[in-house]
Design a protein around this motif. Structure first.
Motif, PDB file in Angstrom:
ATOM      1  N   ILE A   1      75.904  21.745  39.021  1.00 53.03           N
ATOM      2  CA  ILE A   1      76.023  21.957  37.579  1.00 53.03           C
ATOM      3  C   ILE A   1      75.707  23.388  37.158  1.00 53.03           C
ATOM      4  O   ILE A   1      76.144  23.827  36.106  1.00 53.03           O
ATOM      5  CB  ILE A   1      75.122  20.987  36.793  1.00 53.03           C
ATOM      6  N   TRP A   2      74.963  24.111  37.991  1.00 58.30           N
ATOM      7  CA  TRP A   2      74.591  25.478  37.614  1.00 58.30           C
ATOM      8  C   TRP A   2      75.718  26.461  37.886  1.00 58.30           C
ATOM      9  O   TRP A   2      75.641  27.623  37.490  1.00 58.30           O
ATOM     10  CB  TRP A   2      73.302  25.879  38.338  1.00 58.30           C
ATOM     11  N   LYS A   3      76.736  26.013  38.585  1.00 54.58           N
ATOM     12  CA  LYS A   3      77.873  26.892  38.878  1.00 54.58           C
ATOM     13  C   LYS A   3      79.130  26.475  38.118  1.00 54.58           C
ATOM     14  O   LYS A   3      80.171  27.108  38.237  1.00 54.58           O
ATOM     15  CB  LYS A   3      78.186  26.844  40.386  1.00 54.58           C
ATOM     16  N   ILE A   4      79.058  25.366  37.412  1.00 54.41           N
ATOM     17  CA  ILE A   4      80.252  24.898  36.687  1.00 54.41           C
ATOM     18  C   ILE A   4      80.297  25.600  35.339  1.00 54.41           C
ATOM     19  O   ILE A   4      79.415  25.395  34.505  1.00 54.41           O
ATOM     20  CB  ILE A   4      80.198  23.359  36.483  1.00 54.41           C
ATOM     21  N   PRO A   5      81.296  26.430  35.110  1.00 58.64           N
ATOM     22  CA  PRO A   5      81.308  27.196  33.859  1.00 58.64           C
ATOM     23  C   PRO A   5      81.744  26.328  32.684  1.00 58.64           C
ATOM     24  O   PRO A   5      82.872  25.827  32.659  1.00 58.64           O
ATOM     25  CB  PRO A   5      82.329  28.308  34.129  1.00 58.64           C
ATOM     26  N   GLY A   6      80.836  26.148  31.749  1.00 57.64           N
ATOM     27  CA  GLY A   6      81.188  25.360  30.568  1.00 57.64           C
ATOM     28  C   GLY A   6      82.393  25.942  29.863  1.00 57.64           C
ATOM     29  O   GLY A   6      83.332  25.241  29.508  1.00 57.64           O
TER      30      GLY A   6
ATOM     31  N   LEU B   1      82.577  18.909  38.112  1.00 59.40           N
ATOM     32  CA  LEU B   1      81.523  17.975  38.530  1.00 59.40           C
ATOM     33  C   LEU B   1      82.047  16.858  39.417  1.00 59.40           C
ATOM     34  O   LEU B   1      81.394  16.437  40.374  1.00 59.40           O
ATOM     35  CB  LEU B   1      80.876  17.379  37.266  1.00 59.40           C
TER      36      LEU B   1
END
Lengths: 880, 127
Positions: A46-51, A184
């Protein structure tokens, strides 16, 4: 080593073991639980998935001819400006992958029978669905269509396949440069994105088509026919299926109407004994199909897989130019199926804004600077079934001659298991579907001694629809659009059209098969409406209805055109053209009735965009308008003096405007009554004789208005009393009141708010709750212009038992042909399929559910794009 | 704790925090053990090492989590993830768990670093 060292060593060993254990526990998947560390801990997941996409990117791309600018507006819609269409396609591929790659991946996997490869943990048995899809030939024919398209390119017939290749390049460029930013779902399922191929884009076209034309109703109709035969009521079948034009307003108005009395029942015929066994077999087969993942809905859904489109010409509008509206009704998901995009090509003049499907390099429904179009499903019967005697595993009898099955070998990969080998058998008509259900469906199950069932459908072939879509997007006038329409072969659609020259048109079109019905059994209603005896050589396809003979209405005298999945043509079409275009498969016409009435009522020069908006969100149920006066009249008949309870219901319905408003209670009462009225009228025949589905609602309306003593009202289980309309209406009211009192846990009808049970939701693609949006209260019904459908099961005992509707309008757009900049649109999700993005469900929440739309910013010059509407930009540097 | 030990302790925290942040860029979260390990080596003590490493990684991961919360809305992703287990609206629980596990990995790495250095360095001194 000293004493202290030994103690430290022991401690180090203990800590080391504990560390290794904890790290391992977070690094490996446990059953369906993925490796938690890879999802949750900083550095991955989740820390690498760009919102959101970057506000500004400048990317040097070596295989772009020229620079390309992508401006995303406030709703995340990309406006792509390029010099060549190949560059345009590259950029579209890039943004599709950036926003929707997981959806693209699942779509191609579904068609290609590759879901079990990644989903077997989450969806046990999904490999059977993979086999089913492989057997339907979508993978095979997608590949063939891609080859065919390349041949057309090579021989100079078309020149845009390079764009499709470039599109795949754009997708893959994104994947290669963002390997650590996968959505995700990839972490949850534990696999990585694979490169995109041009065949995948064709797969997606097949995916869309199958969703709209796949149906098994030939089998259920056959079983039903035999059930009536067995009961000695063969004329009831004909009545059920021949009378259903009641109240229909055909899409193409030039072929007469159905105001004349319904077609009388046909003469009963003798049916051989073995047919009854076959009917039981088909019923069993349908049950088995229903056990396949995702297929139950196909067999039981209400007609919400429909759509609306309509157009008015300049005489009716305030602008003097046409206005076109379209909303296609499909499954709601997060993300939704449509992805809006605006494509501008400087060299060719292409300037098109519309609804793309991520995975396909061209808009499906759109408008350009000259024309606009929209689709509704035409419901033409383009899928037939054939049953055969077999000689052995390799041969069957076709037209009296032993014939070898052709075979295709497939391997279905299953996550965590050995792959399954699967051999698809084909007859001259198509795949043997009876091999496909769980564990295979044996010949005996069909009541056939050594028999099989195969299907033939128009998707079991190469398709030219991609050429039609290219032509639509590039058309500048009606003639060019018509020329492109000739290539639109699957799925059958009612194509509505308007242009800046003031023309309007509607064209139900598809590759509609012509069957050879000579020599078919007398009980077979023909024209592909029932399964054929393939061993007797019945029902071969001998051609397709010529494009020139398909119905079309251009600039009609009524000044408007409407399609809402109702019957395409009037009775004169079959007489003048000689084709039975659409024997069944259309909606019962209540939405069309409403739209027709609304447009008809408007005088010259009165229709504007706001009127069209209101009509899109209209929730007046014309079936309620038809039936409610009957309820009131029959209650008056039955109860000269009404109880307090009945009087209360009576008053609520009497004062109702037929709007299925979520805050009102009358819609709840009507809807419950409708279901129980159906049950009171047809439920007895259903259980007694085995009718698989109740007739369309307009047949009920017909007998209510035209034949109050119809045999359908008689409860066949309660002889000798003969029930009539009044009995059924009152019985349905009583049942409805008891039911609603139960589920609402209140006898006070003023508490029975429609919105409490009538809700919608947009589930995530995996259906496991990863980004589920909803539930939200909804106005409307399955019979309103704003569509939504819930099931009202008799066994529900609480309002919480009701499942939200997951079908409805999948997009809405209104095109003003006097000024394309006034055009507006909306989708019931968002553009970006990343749960943490503001564009994940923004259009659904902020616009769609509020009855609003967004502007399209339809400018062909990037520098004219309003800066206040710019959210982010990508600048591809090309020309290397 | 004498002044020298205090400096080593604080230096260990700073080192492990920085390393935790840098190593996260590699995408291999397991390397966070190295951050704690470094703090342990610096402290030459399993006890101080594990505390120094734990606090350091806690701070390092905490910073990453905080940055993510401010810039990337991970709550939506955590909610989506939690919903698989039937849990929604509990992103904050995940945040706490993540930094607590960071603390744990720092503690373990620090203990290993402090212990191993004690095993190696006395041997070297004996030579």
């Amino acid at each position: 080593m000293g004493k202290i060292d030994k103690k430290i060593l022991i401690n180090v060993i203990i800590v080391g073991v504990v560390t290794a254990g904890i790290v391992t526990a977070f690094s490996i998947p446990l059953g369906v639980i993925p490796a938690l560390g890879n999802i949750l801990f900083p550095g991955k997941g989740i820390w690498k998935i760009p919102g959101e996409v970057p506000e500004y990117e400048e990317l040097e791309v070596f295989n772009l001819e020229n620079d390309v600018t992508v401006i995303r507006d406030n709703w995340g819609v990309p406006h792509i400006y390029a010099k060549s269409e190949a560059d345009l396609a590259f950029a579209l591929g890039y943004v599709h992958a950036q926003d929707r790659f997981f959806q693209m991946d699942m779509g191609r996997r579904e068609v290609q029978g590759r879901l079990a490869e990644v989903l077997a943990d989450f969806a046990p048995g999904v490999e059977e669905y993979d086999k089913f899809n492989l057997a339907l030939g979508m993978k095979y024919w997608s590949e063939k269509t891609a080859e065919y398209a390349m041949e057309l390119q090579d021989n100079g017939t078309i020149d845009f396949m390079d764009d499709w290749v470039k599109y795949a390049d754009g997708v893959n460029y994104y994947l290669n440069t963002h390997k650590n930013e996968k959505p995700l779902e990839y972490y949850l399922l534990g696999f990585n994105p694979e490169p995109w191929d041009i065949v995948d884009s064709f797969s997606y076209t097949a995916f869309m088509s199958s969703m709209l034309i796949l149906q098994f109703s030939d089998l259920s109709r056959y079983s039903e026919y035999m059930a009536f035969e067995a009961a000695g009521y063969e004329e009831w079948y004909a009545e059920k299926y021949n009378n259903i034009h009641y109240g229909q307003r055909p899409i193409v108005p030039e072929y007469g109407d159905y105001s004349s009395p319904p077609v009388p029942p046909s003469t009963p015929v003798e049916v051989p004994e073995e047919n009854f066994e076959l009917a039981l077999g088909f019923t069993e087969f349908l049950n088995a199909i229903g056990d396949l993942p995702y297929q139950k809905d196909l067999l039981t859904r209400e007609f919400t897989h429909g759509s609306n489109n309509w157009v008015v010409d300049g005489t009716k509008t305030t602008t003097g130019k046409p206005i076109l509206a379209n909303d296609m009704h499909l499954a709601w998901n997060s993300p939704g199926i449509w992805y809006e995009a605006h494509l501008v090509c400087e060299n060719t003049g292409l300037n098109t804004y519309g609804f793309t499907v991520a995975g396909v390099p061209i808009p499906i429904v759109a408008h350009n600077a000259h024309i606009a179009w929209g689709f509704t499903n035409a419901g033409m019967d383009v899928m037939d079934f054939y049953f055969y005697d077999t000689i052995n595993d390799t041969h069957y009898v076709y037209d009296g001659t032993p014939t070898a099955f052709t075979t295709i070998d497939y391997e279905v990969k299953i996550k965590g298991k050995e792959p399954e080998q699967f051999t698809l058998r084909e007859t001259v008509h198509g795949p043997v579907v009876s091999d496909l259900t769980y564990g295979g469906f044996s010949a005996e199950d069909f009541g056939l001694e050594n028999g099989v069932l195969a299907t033939q459908w128009t998707l079991y072939n190469v398709t030219n629809t991609f050429r039609a879509l290219y032509g639509f997007n590039h058309a500048t006038n009606l003639a060019e659009f018509d020329e492109a329409s000739k290539f639109f072969d699957v799925p059958g659609q009612n194509i509505v059209y308007a242009d800046v020259d003031g023309n309007i048109q509607i064209r139900p079109t598809a590759r509609v098969p012509i069957r050879d019905d000579t020599g078919i059994d007398p009980w077979n209603t023909g024209n592909g409406t029932m399964p054929y005896n393939g061993s007797a050589g019945q029902g071969d396809w001998i051609g397709f209805v010529p494009f020139e003979d398909l119905p079309v209405s251009t600039n009609p005298s009524q000044n408007y055109l409407v399609s809402a999945n109702q019957v395409s043509v009037g009775p004169d079409y079959a007489v003048t053209k000689g084709y039975h275009l659409q024997p069944y498969g259309y909606a019962d016409g209540y939405r069309a009735r409403r739209i027709n009435e609304a447009l008809e009522a408007k005088g010259p020069g009165t229709i504007d965009i706001d009127f069209m908006k209101d009509l899109h969100f209209d929730v007046v149920d014309t079936s309620a308008a038809a039936f409610t006066p009957v309820i009131l009249a029959e209650l008056d008949n039955a109860y000269p003096s009404k109880s307090t309870e009945i009087q209360e219901i009576y008053d609520i319905l009497d004062g109702w405007d037929y709007e299925m408003d979520k805050d009102e209670v009358a819609p709840t009462i009507f809807r419950a009554w409708r279901d129980y009225m159906y049950q009171a009228t047809y439920g007895d025949e259903s259980s007694e004789y085995g009718i698989s589905a109740y007739p369309d609602l307009n047949l009920l309306e017909y007998i209510v208005y035209e034949n109050a003593t119809s045999h359908w009202f008689d409860d066949v289980t309660t002889t000798p009393k003969v029930e009539n309309l009044t009995d059924c209406v009152v019985k349905a009211v009583d049942y409805a009141l008891d039911y609603l009192t139960d589920v609402y846990d209140s006898a006070d009808p003023t508490t029975w708010r429609w919105g409490e049970i009538h809700k919608g939701a947009a589930p995530d693609l995996l259906g496991i709750g990863v980004g589920y949006v909803g539930p939200f209260e909804l106005s409307g019904s399955g019979y309103t212009v704003t569509p939504s459908g819930i099931s009202m099961r008799t066994y529900y005992t609480s309002t919480s038992d009701f499942r939200p509707s997951t079908h409805g309008a999948s997009q809405r757009y209104i095109v003003d042909l006097s000024n394309m900049n006034n055009s507006i649109s909306v989708i019931p999700s968002g553009q970006r399929a990343i749960q943490s993005s503001r564009h994940y469900s923004d259009q659904l929440i902020e616009l769609f559910l509020q009855g609003l739309y967004h502007e399209q910013w339809f400018t062909n010059i990037p520098s004219n794009f309003p800066t206040t509407a710019v959210e982010s930009e990508i600048y591809f540097v090309g020309g290397h | 704790m004498d002044k020298k030990q205090l400096i080593l302790f604080l230096s260990g925290i700073a080192l492990s925090a920085i390393l935790a942040w840098i190593l996260s860029i590699t995408g291999i979260w397991q390397l966070v053990i190295i951050a704690g390990f470094a703090a342990g080596v610096l402290n030459y003590s399993m006890g101080w090492g594990c505390l120094s490493g734990g606090v350091g990684v806690f701070i390092g991961w905490g910073g990453i989590v905080l940055n993510g919360i401010i810039n990337n809305n991970p709550a939506a992703l955590l909610d989506a993830f939690g919903s698989i287990m039937g849990l929604t609206g509990i992103a904050w629980v995940f945040y706490i768990l993540i930094v607590m596990f960071g603390f744990l990995f720092g503690v373990l790495g620090g203990a290993l670093g402090g212990g191993i250095i004690r095993l190696i360095v006395p041997k070297t001194r004996e030579k």
